[in-house]
Every structure is written in C-alpha cells, then in structure tokens.
Design an enzyme around this catalytic site. Structure first.
Site, short mmCIF file in Angstrom:
data_model
loop_
_atom_site.label_atom_id
_atom_site.label_comp_id
_atom_site.label_asym_id
_atom_site.label_seq_id
_atom_site.Cartn_x
_atom_site.Cartn_y
_atom_site.Cartn_z
N CYS A 31 17.79 -39.48 -50.98
CA CYS A 31 18.53 -40.67 -50.46
C CYS A 31 18.26 -40.59 -48.92
CB CYS A 31 20.13 -40.57 -50.93
SG CYS A 31 20.82 -41.56 -49.86
N CYS B 45 21.51 -41.66 -46.99
CA CYS B 45 22.71 -40.44 -46.92
C CYS B 45 22.19 -39.53 -45.66
CB CYS B 45 22.73 -39.76 -48.17
SG CYS B 45 22.87 -40.78 -49.68
N ASP B 46 20.93 -39.07 -46.00
CA ASP B 46 20.50 -37.84 -45.06
C ASP B 46 19.55 -37.92 -44.33
OD1 ASP B 46 22.04 -36.32 -47.11
OD2 ASP B 46 20.36 -36.31 -48.47
#
Ligand code: NAP
Length: 306
Positions: free
Chosen positions: A131, A134-135
């Site tokens: 993701c 997200c990261d």
C-alpha cells in the site's frame, strides 16, 4: 439480537446495501471485520467515481460510511465467525455475539495477492509493502520498485513518484501492461521507469530491504537492483471463507456466482461487490449492493415496486 438483514463486509457494496435496505423499509445490520472501507481505502486517488473528479480512497469511504451510519447500524471490528441457515432463518455468530436474520448479503470483498517469494513476508513492514498510500511517506528520496502491470500498480507508481521518491521502477512480468492507457501515459509523464518481462524471485535485506533479484522471462538472465522499498501490487483474491463454509457456489477463480438480482445458490443469501468478481470497481460495487438490498425484499415479505 434480531435483524431482518445481515450485511457482511464494510466496503462500498455493504454501505450501499445498508442505505438502500433501510430506505426500502428493511432493518439491516452491517458487520465489518475491521475499521471499514474495504480495499478502496488504500487507493491514493480515485478519478472515476462519478461526482468526484479526484478523491482519495480514504475520503470517499469515510463519506460513504458516515452516509450509511445515518441509516443503519454498523458494527466495526466485529468479524463474523459462522453463519448457519436453519428453517429459513440465519444464525450469525460473530466474535462479539449472536444474531439472527432472515436474509444475508455477503460483501466480503477481496484481499491483496502475494508474490510468495523469498524475503516477501520476512521483510514486510521493513521495506515490503502492499500500500503506497499507507507506507509511501517513509520512502521519500529513496529508490523503490512497484511490481505489477495493472491499474493499481500504475496508480501506486505515479503516487510514489509524486510524493518525492527519488526513483520509481515498475516491474512487470510481460511486455504489455494490463492497465488503462491513461495511467500508462501519466506514469511516463511522471518519469516512472519501466522494466518489462521480469519476474521478481527474491527480495533481500537484513533489517530493511536492500535489493531485489529479478529473472528475465525470455532469457532467464538474472539481475539485482539495489533499492529501499518494494511495493507489491499484483491484484487481489476473493475473501470467500464464509461463502465456502456456507457452501455457496463459487466460480473457478473463487468468486461467488450470482444471478442478475445478486442471488446466490442459497435462498435468502445474496452477494455484492468485489466478492462477485467482474469489473471490481467502486461504482459497480455500489450498484450491486443496491440491487442485492432490494432483492432481499422477496424473502422479507416486503413490497417493492419492481
Ligand atoms: P489486476 O488488474 O488483476 O492486475 C494485476 C497485475 O499483477 C497484472 O498486471 C498481472 O500480470 C500482475 N501479476 C499477477 N500475479 C503476478 C505474479 N505472481 N507475479 C507478477 N505479476 C503478477 O489487479 P489490480 O491492478 O489490483 O486491479 C484490480 C481490479 O481493480 C481490476 O479490475 C482493475 O481494473 C480495478 N482497478 C481499477 C482502477 C481504476 O481506476 N479504474 C484502479 C485500481 C484498480 P499480467 O498482466 O501478466 O496478468
């Protein structure tokens, strides 16, 4: 506790089903195994949901979930463990309680597919991610690769470049992308590098990702690339455990087989969204959720004018 309709899942199909059910005079409950939103929350930018020229997955799902909450009860972090049908009644056991309903809509969606290569699980959270939203932040000014050739892989690669990754290489196993041309053009415009005909065979690093080993699918020649992050974006697989346990018919890829009214092979059980395969778009998930909700009126003794 008794409800007329149990909706299993927390993505766009489930929210849409909840909204349409209440407006048709049905008392539903939605069970989400986590905080809700489904896989759509991982999409950095959605540009094909009508009404929103550009919106992040998180923002769109927040809007949908708060809209659904105005109408119906949503139980977050309440995973459904088991559903049994006895005499036209469904007995639902979750990690928190027991419920009954006369109809069920399964909207359990899909989950990320894994490469299943050496280093993938060992280095997850240490440079291996599924993701970019997200990261990606942790990889500013770093070298990263995105694996996959579909829409999601291209969107992730563009996003990573736009948030400031020094170098983004898209690695695909064929010489042709599966993604829409518009995403390919956008990636080129953003100076994403492309490596075609390469399979990832190993991700290496001690504490953090340090390199990836690739094998050419034509020459079998191996090459090692030094990098800091590997974003794996090779599609999804259906979350069909509940469907399997209920003996609902699945197709060869594991998606629930439905008719045009979203009915499954079990009377009173309907399915909507990514779990039914097909286009797997937010807009189609919403449409299927609406159809499924209105179809349940046939087993709930509700009058619906269509
Ligand atoms: P996808 O379209 O299924 O693409 C998966 C990609 O990963 C393919 O290019 C595939 O290669 C590759 N792949 C699969 N297994 C692999 C493996 N073991 N090793 C290496 N590569 C592998 O998946 P997606 O991009 O996640 O999209 C899922 C669905 O959501 C699709 O229907 C897509 O259209 C939709 N979606 C739409 C949008 C949009 O804005 N319209 C955005 C995101 C997703 P091959 O091409 O060789 O099979």
């Amino acid at each position: 506790m008794q409800f007329e309709l149990a909706i299993i899942g927390g993505g766009p199909a489930a929210y849409s089903a909840g909204i349409y059910a209440v407006r048709a005079g049905i008392k539903p409950i939605i069970f989400e195994k986590d905080g809700g939103g489904g896989l759509a929350i991982f999409s950095p930018n959605i540009e094909n949901y009508p009404g929103f020229e550009s919106i992040s997955g998180i923002d769109l799902m927040e809007k949908m979930s708060s809209h659904a909450k105005k109408y119906c009860e949503i139980r977050t972090f309440e995973k459904v463990k088991k559903i049994q049908k006895i005499n036209n009644m469904f007995y639902i056991e979750t990690i928190k309680g027991k419920y009954t309903s006369k109809a069920v809509i399964i909207c359990t969606g899909s989950e990320y597919r894994k490469l299943e290569i050496k280093g993938e699980s060992e280095l997850q959270g240490k440079g291996v991610s599924y993701c970019a939203t997200c990261d990606g932040f942790f990889f500013k000014d770093e070298k990263v690769a995105v694996i996959g050739g579909g829409n999601s892989a291209l969107i992730e690669a563009i996003y990573l470049k736009q948030i400031g990754c020094k170098e983004v290489t898209l690695i695909h196993r064929r010489d042709q992308l599966r993604a829409e041309k518009a995403y390919e053009d956008e990636a080129k415009k953003n100076k994403v590098n492309f490596l075609f005909n390469k399979n990832a065979i190993e991700i290496n690093g001690s504490d953090q990702v340090e390199s990836i080993l690739l094998r050419d699918t034509i020459t079998s020649k191996e090459m090692k690339i030094k990098l800091n992050g590997v974003f794996i974006s090779i599609g999804e697989k259906p979350q069909n455990q509940i469907a399997k346990e209920m003996k609902i018919k699945l197709n060869e890829k594991g998606y629930i087989i439905i008719d045009k009214n979203q009915r499954t092979n079990i009377k009173g059980v309907y399915a909507a969204g990514d779990i039914t395969g097909g286009l797997r778009q937010i807009v189609t998930a919403c449409a299927e959720g609406a159809i499924a909700a209105l179809s349940t009126t046939e087993v709930l003794d509700k009058k619906y004018p269509y």
